[in-house]
Design a protein around this motif. Structure first.
Motif: not given
Ligand code: 5GP
Length: 119
Positions: A74-102
Motif C-alpha cells: 500500500g505504499v506505491a502511490e505515496d512513494g518509497y525508496r530502493v537502494v543497493m549498497n556496495c562495499n564499505e563506503h556504500g555501507g554494505q554489510t551482507v555480501y549478497h546483493i539486496h535492494l532495500h525498500m524503504l
C-alpha cells in the motif's frame, strides 16, 4: 553461504513478503523506516561489482518485485525508496546483493550530509 542464502534455504527464519522462482523479499530485522523490506536474488551475487551481463534480467526482477511489493504493502502511490549498497563506503554489510525498500514516511535526502568541500 551468506546469511541471506540461509534465509532462502529456510535455515533461519524471516518475515517473507514476496517470493517467486528468482527473487525473495523479507522484512529487515533492523528496520530504518516503517516499511523496510530487503529484496534479494535467489542466487548469491556478492556485490553490484560482481553482476554479469547474463544476470541483467535477474537484477531487473528485483525492481519489478519492488513495484509489486509496493502495491501489496500500500505504499506505491505515496512513494518509497530502493537502494543497493556496495562495499564499505556504500555501507554494505551482507555480501549478497539486496535492494532495500524503504517507505511509510517522507524520507530524508541526501544521505550524505557532510560538506563536500569548504566554501
Ligand atoms: P547492507 O548493510 O548490506 O546494505 O544491508 C544489510 C541489511 O540486512 C541490514 O539492514 C540488516 O538489518 C539486515 N539483516 C542482517 N541480518 C539479517 C537477518 O538475519 N534477517 C533479516 N531479516 N535482516 C537482516
Amino acid at each position: 553461504m551468506s546469511i541471506f542464502s540461509k534465509i532462502i534455504a529456510r535455515e533461519i527464519p524471516a518475515d517473507i513478503v514476496y517470493e517467486d522462482d528468482y527473487v525473495l523479499a523479507f522484512r529487515d530485522i533492523n528496520p530504518q523506516a516503517p516499511l523496510h523490506v530487503l529484496i534479494i536474488p535467489k542466487i548469491e551475487i556478492a556485490t553490484i561489482n560482481d553482476v554479469t551481463e547474463a544476470q541483467e534480467q535477474l537484477v531487473g526482477k528485483l525492481f519489478t518485485a519492488a513495484a509489486r511489493i509496493a502495491r501489496q504493502e500500500g505504499v506505491a502511490e505515496d512513494g518509497y525508496r530502493v537502494v543497493m549498497n556496495c562495499n564499505e563506503h556504500g555501507g554494505q554489510t551482507v555480501y549478497h546483493i539486496h535492494l532495500h525498500m524503504l517507505a511509510g514516511k517522507p524520507l530524508g535526502w541526501p544521505p550524505y550530509t557532510e560538506k563536500l568541500k569548504e566554501a
